[in-house]
Design a protein around this motif. Sequence first.
Motif, PDB file in Angstrom:
ATOM      1  N   PRO A 192       0.804  -1.227   0.000  1.00  0.00           N
ATOM      2  CA  PRO A 192       0.000   0.000   0.000  1.00  0.00           C
ATOM      3  C   PRO A 192       0.840   1.282   0.000  1.00  0.00           C
ATOM      4  N   ASP A 193       2.076   1.218   0.469  1.00  0.00           N
ATOM      5  CA  ASP A 193       2.911   2.426   0.534  1.00  0.00           C
ATOM      6  C   ASP A 193       3.634   2.725  -0.780  1.00  0.00           C
ATOM      7  N   GLY A 194       3.286   2.026  -1.864  1.00  0.00           N
ATOM      8  CA  GLY A 194       3.867   2.328  -3.168  1.00  0.00           C
ATOM      9  C   GLY A 194       5.144   1.568  -3.485  1.00  0.00           C
ATOM     10  N   ARG A 195       5.437   0.548  -2.715  1.00  0.00           N
ATOM     11  CA  ARG A 195       6.622  -0.274  -2.987  1.00  0.00           C
ATOM     12  C   ARG A 195       6.184  -1.627  -3.555  1.00  0.00           C
ATOM     13  N   LEU A 196       7.130  -2.281  -4.185  1.00  0.00           N
ATOM     14  CA  LEU A 196       6.907  -3.606  -4.751  1.00  0.00           C
ATOM     15  C   LEU A 196       7.968  -4.524  -4.167  1.00  0.00           C
ATOM     16  N   LEU A 197       7.550  -5.619  -3.565  1.00  0.00           N
ATOM     17  CA  LEU A 197       8.494  -6.604  -3.054  1.00  0.00           C
ATOM     18  C   LEU A 197       8.570  -7.768  -4.023  1.00  0.00           C
ATOM     19  N   ALA A 198       9.778  -8.190  -4.316  1.00  0.00           N
ATOM     20  CA  ALA A 198      10.008  -9.384  -5.128  1.00  0.00           C
ATOM     21  C   ALA A 198      10.956 -10.264  -4.336  1.00  0.00           C
ATOM     22  N   GLY A 199      10.698 -11.552  -4.332  1.00  0.00           N
ATOM     23  CA  GLY A 199      11.552 -12.463  -3.582  1.00  0.00           C
ATOM     24  C   GLY A 199      11.614 -13.823  -4.236  1.00  0.00           C
ATOM     25  N   VAL A 252      19.575 -20.208  -1.418  1.00  0.00           N
ATOM     26  CA  VAL A 252      19.665 -18.949  -0.682  1.00  0.00           C
ATOM     27  C   VAL A 252      18.426 -18.122  -1.008  1.00  0.00           C
ATOM     28  N   GLN A 253      17.738 -17.642   0.027  1.00  0.00           N
ATOM     29  CA  GLN A 253      16.568 -16.793  -0.182  1.00  0.00           C
ATOM     30  C   GLN A 253      17.021 -15.353  -0.433  1.00  0.00           C
ATOM     31  N   TRP A 254      16.272 -14.628  -1.264  1.00  0.00           N
ATOM     32  CA  TRP A 254      16.573 -13.225  -1.538  1.00  0.00           C
ATOM     33  C   TRP A 254      15.286 -12.419  -1.560  1.00  0.00           C
ATOM     34  N   LEU A 255      15.420 -11.091  -1.319  1.00  0.00           N
ATOM     35  CA  LEU A 255      14.290 -10.185  -1.314  1.00  0.00           C
ATOM     36  C   LEU A 255      14.736  -8.844  -1.889  1.00  0.00           C
ATOM     37  N   ALA A 256      13.912  -8.276  -2.749  1.00  0.00           N
ATOM     38  CA  ALA A 256      14.216  -6.974  -3.352  1.00  0.00           C
ATOM     39  C   ALA A 256      13.052  -6.022  -3.097  1.00  0.00           C
ATOM     40  N   ASP A 257      13.380  -4.799  -2.716  1.00  0.00           N
ATOM     41  CA  ASP A 257      12.405  -3.743  -2.472  1.00  0.00           C
ATOM     42  C   ASP A 257      12.501  -2.783  -3.659  1.00  0.00           C
ATOM     43  N   LEU A 258      11.452  -2.724  -4.478  1.00  0.00           N
ATOM     44  CA  LEU A 258      11.468  -1.951  -5.721  1.00  0.00           C
ATOM     45  C   LEU A 258      10.373  -0.897  -5.708  1.00  0.00           C
ATOM     46  N   PRO A 259      10.528   0.176  -6.494  1.00  0.00           N
ATOM     47  CA  PRO A 259       9.428   1.140  -6.619  1.00  0.00           C
ATOM     48  C   PRO A 259       8.295   0.508  -7.424  1.00  0.00           C
ATOM     49  N   LEU A 260       7.075   0.852  -7.052  1.00  0.00           N
ATOM     50  CA  LEU A 260       5.913   0.322  -7.765  1.00  0.00           C
ATOM     51  C   LEU A 260       5.841   0.982  -9.139  1.00  0.00           C
ATOM     52  N   PRO A 261       5.874   0.198 -10.209  1.00  0.00           N
ATOM     53  CA  PRO A 261       5.867   0.789 -11.554  1.00  0.00           C
ATOM     54  C   PRO A 261       4.466   1.259 -11.942  1.00  0.00           C
ATOM     55  N   GLU A 262       4.442   2.183 -12.884  1.00  0.00           N
ATOM     56  CA  GLU A 262       3.158   2.581 -13.469  1.00  0.00           C
ATOM     57  C   GLU A 262       2.893   1.619 -14.621  1.00  0.00           C
TER      58      GLU A 262
END
Length: 161
Positions: A84-91, A129-139
Amino acid sequence: MVPLDEVLASEGLVVYALNGQSLTREHGGPARLLVPGRYGFHNVKWLTRMELLDHPAEGYWEARGWTATSVHTLSRIDLVQALPDGRLLAGGVAFAGRRGISAVEVRMNDGPWQPAELHTPALAATSWVQWLADLPLPEGEARISARAVDGDGVPQREDEQ
C-alpha cells in the motif's frame, strides 16, 4: 560413475535412511550416493554395491550419452507483491551447488540491475539462498527479472531458463 575425488571434495554421502526410516525404492533405496554439486538425476540411486577403479569408466547413463555436468547457477522469483505504501516486493531463491551464491540482482523491464538482499548466512554451503528486493511500484505493467551470481563471482547465463 562418480570420480572418488569429487565425492571426497564435496563431502558426498551414502544415504540409506530418510527421516529415521530406511530409504524407500522411490527415493533411491536401498541406498543412494548423494554428491553435492550434481543434479539429483546424476546421483547414483539404487546402490547395491560399490567398486573403486583406478581408471575412468562410463556408467549406465554416460554410456547412453548423458553427462555428469555440474549444477548451473540459477535464480527464481517466487513472490511479487505490491504494498500500500507504493513499494513492490520481489523475492525468491538462488542456487549454484557447491559454489554457493554471492549475490542476486533484479531489474524491471530492461532497466539497470539492482542488488537484492540475501538471507544470510545460508543454512549450508550447498543450500538454496533466499533473496528479497524492495522496488518502486511501476506505473502499468512491468517485467521483473532476477539473476544470481555464484560464489566464484560468475553470473548465471543471460538466456531465460
